[in-house]
Design a protein around this motif. Structure first.
Motif, PDB file in Angstrom:
ATOM      1  N   VAL A 220     -36.910  71.228 -10.609  1.00  0.00           N
ATOM      2  CA  VAL A 220     -37.607  70.428 -11.611  1.00  0.00           C
ATOM      3  C   VAL A 220     -38.938  71.090 -11.939  1.00  0.00           C
ATOM      4  O   VAL A 220     -39.723  71.410 -11.043  1.00  0.00           O
ATOM      5  N   ARG A 221     -39.203  71.298 -13.228  1.00  0.00           N
ATOM      6  CA  ARG A 221     -40.462  71.887 -13.693  1.00  0.00           C
ATOM      7  C   ARG A 221     -41.254  70.837 -14.450  1.00  0.00           C
ATOM      8  O   ARG A 221     -40.702  70.087 -15.253  1.00  0.00           O
ATOM      9  N   GLU A 222     -42.535  70.781 -14.187  1.00  0.00           N
ATOM     10  CA  GLU A 222     -43.417  69.884 -14.911  1.00  0.00           C
ATOM     11  C   GLU A 222     -44.075  70.669 -16.044  1.00  0.00           C
ATOM     12  O   GLU A 222     -44.776  71.656 -15.810  1.00  0.00           O
ATOM     13  N   LEU A 223     -43.836  70.210 -17.275  1.00  0.00           N
ATOM     14  CA  LEU A 223     -44.284  70.925 -18.451  1.00  0.00           C
ATOM     15  C   LEU A 223     -45.054  69.993 -19.377  1.00  0.00           C
ATOM     16  O   LEU A 223     -44.916  68.766 -19.308  1.00  0.00           O
ATOM     17  N   ALA A 224     -45.821  70.593 -20.246  1.00  0.00           N
ATOM     18  CA  ALA A 224     -46.515  69.843 -21.297  1.00  0.00           C
ATOM     19  C   ALA A 224     -45.747  70.013 -22.600  1.00  0.00           C
ATOM     20  O   ALA A 224     -45.311  71.119 -22.941  1.00  0.00           O
ATOM     21  N   GLU A 225     -45.572  68.923 -23.335  1.00  0.00           N
ATOM     22  CA  GLU A 225     -44.882  68.955 -24.625  1.00  0.00           C
ATOM     23  C   GLU A 225     -45.929  69.186 -25.721  1.00  0.00           C
ATOM     24  O   GLU A 225     -46.585  68.269 -26.193  1.00  0.00           O
ATOM     25  N   VAL A 226     -46.069  70.458 -26.098  1.00  0.00           N
ATOM     26  CA  VAL A 226     -47.094  70.860 -27.060  1.00  0.00           C
ATOM     27  C   VAL A 226     -46.466  70.929 -28.449  1.00  0.00           C
ATOM     28  O   VAL A 226     -45.390  71.513 -28.641  1.00  0.00           O
ATOM     29  N   TRP A 227     -47.174  70.333 -29.413  1.00  0.00           N
ATOM     30  CA  TRP A 227     -46.706  70.361 -30.803  1.00  0.00           C
ATOM     31  C   TRP A 227     -47.667  71.207 -31.635  1.00  0.00           C
ATOM     32  O   TRP A 227     -48.877  71.082 -31.528  1.00  0.00           O
ATOM     33  N   GLU A 228     -47.082  72.078 -32.444  1.00  0.00           N
ATOM     34  CA  GLU A 228     -47.834  72.934 -33.374  1.00  0.00           C
ATOM     35  C   GLU A 228     -47.542  72.427 -34.790  1.00  0.00           C
ATOM     36  O   GLU A 228     -46.459  72.653 -35.332  1.00  0.00           O
ATOM     37  N   LEU A 229     -48.484  71.727 -35.378  1.00  0.00           N
ATOM     38  CA  LEU A 229     -48.266  71.079 -36.673  1.00  0.00           C
ATOM     39  C   LEU A 229     -49.048  71.802 -37.763  1.00  0.00           C
ATOM     40  O   LEU A 229     -50.251  72.048 -37.633  1.00  0.00           O
ATOM     41  N   TRP A 230     -48.324  72.154 -38.853  1.00  0.00           N
ATOM     42  CA  TRP A 230     -48.915  72.819 -40.012  1.00  0.00           C
ATOM     43  C   TRP A 230     -49.062  71.797 -41.133  1.00  0.00           C
ATOM     44  O   TRP A 230     -48.057  71.300 -41.658  1.00  0.00           O
ATOM     45  N   ASP A 231     -50.293  71.481 -41.484  1.00  0.00           N
ATOM     46  CA  ASP A 231     -50.609  70.511 -42.530  1.00  0.00           C
ATOM     47  C   ASP A 231     -50.896  71.271 -43.825  1.00  0.00           C
ATOM     48  O   ASP A 231     -51.942  71.914 -43.964  1.00  0.00           O
ATOM     49  N   LYS A 232     -49.959  71.186 -44.773  1.00  0.00           N
ATOM     50  CA  LYS A 232     -50.105  71.940 -46.015  1.00  0.00           C
ATOM     51  C   LYS A 232     -51.188  71.363 -46.914  1.00  0.00           C
ATOM     52  O   LYS A 232     -51.829  72.102 -47.674  1.00  0.00           O
ATOM     53  N   ARG A 233     -51.395  70.055 -46.853  1.00  0.00           N
ATOM     54  CA  ARG A 233     -52.394  69.436 -47.723  1.00  0.00           C
ATOM     55  C   ARG A 233     -53.801  69.894 -47.363  1.00  0.00           C
ATOM     56  O   ARG A 233     -54.617  70.157 -48.239  1.00  0.00           O
ATOM     57  N   GLU A 234     -54.076  69.992 -46.084  1.00  0.00           N
ATOM     58  CA  GLU A 234     -55.398  70.443 -45.647  1.00  0.00           C
ATOM     59  C   GLU A 234     -55.405  71.908 -45.236  1.00  0.00           C
ATOM     60  O   GLU A 234     -56.445  72.436 -44.854  1.00  0.00           O
ATOM     61  N   ARG A 235     -54.204  72.557 -45.304  1.00  0.00           N
ATOM     62  CA  ARG A 235     -54.054  73.966 -44.926  1.00  0.00           C
ATOM     63  C   ARG A 235     -54.681  74.204 -43.554  1.00  0.00           C
ATOM     64  O   ARG A 235     -55.534  75.080 -43.350  1.00  0.00           O
ATOM     65  N   THR A 236     -54.226  73.392 -42.613  1.00  0.00           N
ATOM     66  CA  THR A 236     -54.753  73.420 -41.252  1.00  0.00           C
ATOM     67  C   THR A 236     -53.592  73.429 -40.268  1.00  0.00           C
ATOM     68  O   THR A 236     -52.562  72.785 -40.496  1.00  0.00           O
ATOM     69  N   VAL A 237     -53.776  74.139 -39.159  1.00  0.00           N
ATOM     70  CA  VAL A 237     -52.803  74.167 -38.068  1.00  0.00           C
ATOM     71  C   VAL A 237     -53.453  73.528 -36.851  1.00  0.00           C
ATOM     72  O   VAL A 237     -54.542  73.937 -36.431  1.00  0.00           O
ATOM     73  N   VAL A 238     -52.765  72.528 -36.281  1.00  0.00           N
ATOM     74  CA  VAL A 238     -53.306  71.784 -35.142  1.00  0.00           C
ATOM     75  C   VAL A 238     -52.315  71.858 -33.988  1.00  0.00           C
ATOM     76  O   VAL A 238     -51.113  71.612 -34.178  1.00  0.00           O
ATOM     77  N   PHE A 239     -52.814  72.181 -32.799  1.00  0.00           N
ATOM     78  CA  PHE A 239     -52.022  72.137 -31.570  1.00  0.00           C
ATOM     79  C   PHE A 239     -52.477  70.913 -30.773  1.00  0.00           C
ATOM     80  O   PHE A 239     -53.681  70.727 -30.549  1.00  0.00           O
TER      81      PHE A 239
END
Length: 656
Positions: A220-239
């Motif tokens: 069993v591995r303990e991991l973090a569920e990281v999301w990489e979201l690209w917002d086209k309206r604000e042209r921003t990438v958020v992790f």
């Protein structure tokens, strides 16, 4: 600026909405890898995968509208060199990772889960170097040295990566152009979080449990569920991490792509009313399950069919001898033969295992299996000719016609794959052209071009009359690297000048294309061989012959380039034939020209004689000069001899 909680709600809502599809896609993948009696999903998928992604496409970058007459030669040369530099750089870049594996994985995802995603990633290598700089005092004097760390870009790489069905989400929309955010899911352990995000991920929760073996807790591995979201309206990438209020990182438009998103429209073979993916297996799942049941029943029947029998024990020796005898062997049985015949023969003594009913059912199941398979092939559009199944009695032309009709749907799918890969190449080309440094472009392309300063220096030397060595003169004729970069770096110039395509070809069109080209070549050759002598003798029919040739060429879709060349050739021919010819001279003019030529000949003869006389006169004068010099020399010689004799006489007189 939107908060992390806002993006978390977007992802959570989309994740919950797609839960049913993800479960279905997971089951489809399990069925694809399942060990079963007749896995038609695996068979169909492998056949389609080979037909759709069997080629290894390469990027092809051409000059857009290359055959048009507009533009100057330097502009055309600049466009050609820019296209060559971009193509070489992208081909080299794609050779640095397994492009074929990634495209295969994306197509396989589209066939099984209903959606294939290829994302592009730009990976520059940041090189840190310690350099020494002079330490300047306020007075301006150097008082020592100081060391500081300087960063510069080293190796640069653009990669394409296939995204799994459960690692991608996007906004709900009817059309891809309406999607305003996309998100990619990453599972990272504590070390990976620290390496990528540093102290920002120090308190991020490791809430995801990955169990490779549920029975062994050590797996069993303990991991973090990281999301990489690209917002086209604000042209921003958020992790960000699920259930963690602080962002791991936030960046403004990291790639500078025209479409912002680091991916092209996902590949989907089954289209719904919106962008929701539909696994193709859903369309024939019930039929495939029926096929599985039929295959299981047939397997059970084959297992229960026996070749055993019962026989009368009193004739044991005779029946064993019969079973053990070789072919064409007669076995003597003595007095028992009469008893066997009296009881109805051998058939009456042996009671075989009752298999007749099972074989009848097996025959019916075999027929049902074939009809079920045909139904599946009709749903998926897989024709017999695509599976290599054919009737030996059919002619080659009949099989070819079946292949053409059977591959209509497959052609549409393969065109979708070609455009999918082509669009991915365009993203790679945009990143390479926008971000690769001059040194890296020069290195990976292998082109030898001058800098702008070198070119200006060479042109100045030429204007001043100084000769340039051969290699330098050729180098000066090429466009400068700065001009090439100007084309590659500017979106508008690059889009108007370069056209990025894929080298993939449509299924089953290679032979047809060859035949069409050969037919076009033969047709045009025959027409021109007959037309050229006719136009030479009858120039007034040039327009009619031109119309006939172009009318025939228009019937071929590959004839656009040839048509332009023929139009230019006919225009040049017409201009030469219709050019005004010089008027023929009259007899009087011809006589005057003859008299003029005669007079010119006499003048030239007299001039030649005068020149000859001048030569002879010059020769005579030269001879007189030589004779005079000889006379002077002889006189001087005689005078010297006379003076010598006088001296000798005077000496003799003194002695006497």
């Amino acid at each position: 600026m939107k908060s992390v909680a806002y993006y978390q709600k977007l992802v959570e809502r989309a994740w919950n909405k797609s839960e049913k599809w993800r479960k279905e896609a997971k089951d489809v993948w399990k069925t694809y890898n399942d060990e079963r009696r007749f896995n038609v999903l695996y068979s169909n998928t492998e056949l389609l995968l080979g037909a759709l992604a069997g080629n290894s496409p390469k990027p092809v970058i051409r000059v857009r509208f290359a055959k048009q007459n507009g533009g100057t030669d330097p502009e055309k040369n600049l466009s050609r060199v820019a296209a060559e530099a971009a193509e070489r750089a992208i081909v080299y870049n794609n050779d640095q990772f397994d492009l074929r594996q990634e495209t295969h994985a994306a197509v396989l995802e589209a066939l099984l889960s209903g959606r294939g995603v290829l994302r592009v990633s730009y990976e520059p290598q940041i090189v840190r170097q310690t350099v020494s700089r002079p330490l300047i005092a306020p007075s301006g004097a150097t008082v020592g040295e100081t060391e500081e760390t300087v960063e510069h870009i080293g190796e640069q790489k653009v990669t394409l990566q296939s995204v799994a069905f459960d690692a991608f989400l996007c906004a709900d929309a009817q059309r891809w152009e309406e999607v305003w955010w996309v998100a990619f899911r990453h599972l990272m352990d504590k070390e990976e979080l620290k390496e990528k995000f540093g102290s920002a991920a120090e308190n991020a929760p490791l809430a995801y449990r990955e169990e490779n073996d549920p029975q062994d807790k050590r797996c069993v591995r303990e991991l973090a569920e990281v999301w990489e979201l690209w917002d086209k309206r604000e042209r921003t990438v958020v992790f960000f991490v699920k259930d963690y209020s602080k962002p791991l990182s936030r960046e403004e438009d990291p790639y500078g792509l025209a479409g912002f998103f680091p991916l092209v429209r996902p590949l989907q073979f089954v289209q719904g009313r919106d962008l929701s993916p539909v696994p193709e297996y859903r369309l024939y799942r019930k039929t495939a399950l029926e096929l599985t049941r039929i295959a299981k029943r047939m397997d059970d029947l084959v297992t229960n069919i026996r070749a055993n029998a019962l026989y009368a024990g009193e004739f044991k020796d005779e029946l064993e001898a019969l079973n053990n005898a070789e072919d064409n062997t007669a076995i003597p049985v003595g007095a028992s033969f009469g008893e066997i015949a009296a009881k109805g023969g051998l058939a009456a003594l042996v009671a075989e295992y009752p298999n007749q009913g099972k074989t009848q059912v097996l025959s019916v199941l075999e027929q049902r299996k074939q009809s079920t398979l045909s139904e599946i092939y009709e749903i998926t559009g897989i024709a017999d000719i695509l599976r290599g199944a054919s009737d030996p009695a059919e002619t080659a032309q009949a099989q070819r016609i079946k292949g053409q009709f059977g591959s209509i749907r497959l052609k549409a799918r393969q065109q979708a794959v070609q455009y999918f890969i082509r669009d991915a190449f365009r993203l790679c080309a945009e990143l390479v052209c926008e971000h690769f440094t001059l040194e890296n472009l020069r290195r990976v392309s292998g082109l030898v071009l001058p800098t702008r300063a070198q070119k200006e220096e060479g042109l100045s030397a030429r204007q001043m009359g100084r000769p340039l060595p051969g290699p330098v003169a050729q180098l000066v004729q090429k466009p400068a690297w700065e001009d090439v970069l100007g084309v590659l770096r500017t979106d508008r110039l690059r889009a108007c000048t370069l056209e990025v395509e894929s080298s993939s070809t449509a299924f089953d069109e290679t032979q047809e294309d060859k035949e069409a080209r050969l037919t076009l070549f033969k047709t045009t050759s025959d027409l021109l061989n007959a037309a050229l002598p006719f136009m030479q003798a009858n120039p007034e029919f040039i327009d009619a012959v031109k119309a006939n040739v172009l009318f025939a060429v228009d019937a071929f879709p590959q004839s656009r380039v040839l048509k332009e060349a023929y139009e230019n050739a006919f225009a040049a021919w017409e201009a030469r034939v219709k050019a005004p010819k010089p008027a023929q001279p009259t007899p009087e003019q011809m006589l005057a020209q003859a008299e003029q030529l005669k007079a010119q000949a006499e003048i030239m003869t007299a001039q030649a004689r005068a020149a000859e006389a001048q030569v002879k006169l010059a020769q005579a004068g030269e001879k007189i000069k030589l004779d005079r010099a000889k006379l002077i020399k002889d006189t001087q010689k005689d005078a010297a001899e006379l003076a010598l004799k006088r001296q000798e006489t005077a000496i003799d007189a003194l002695k006497g």
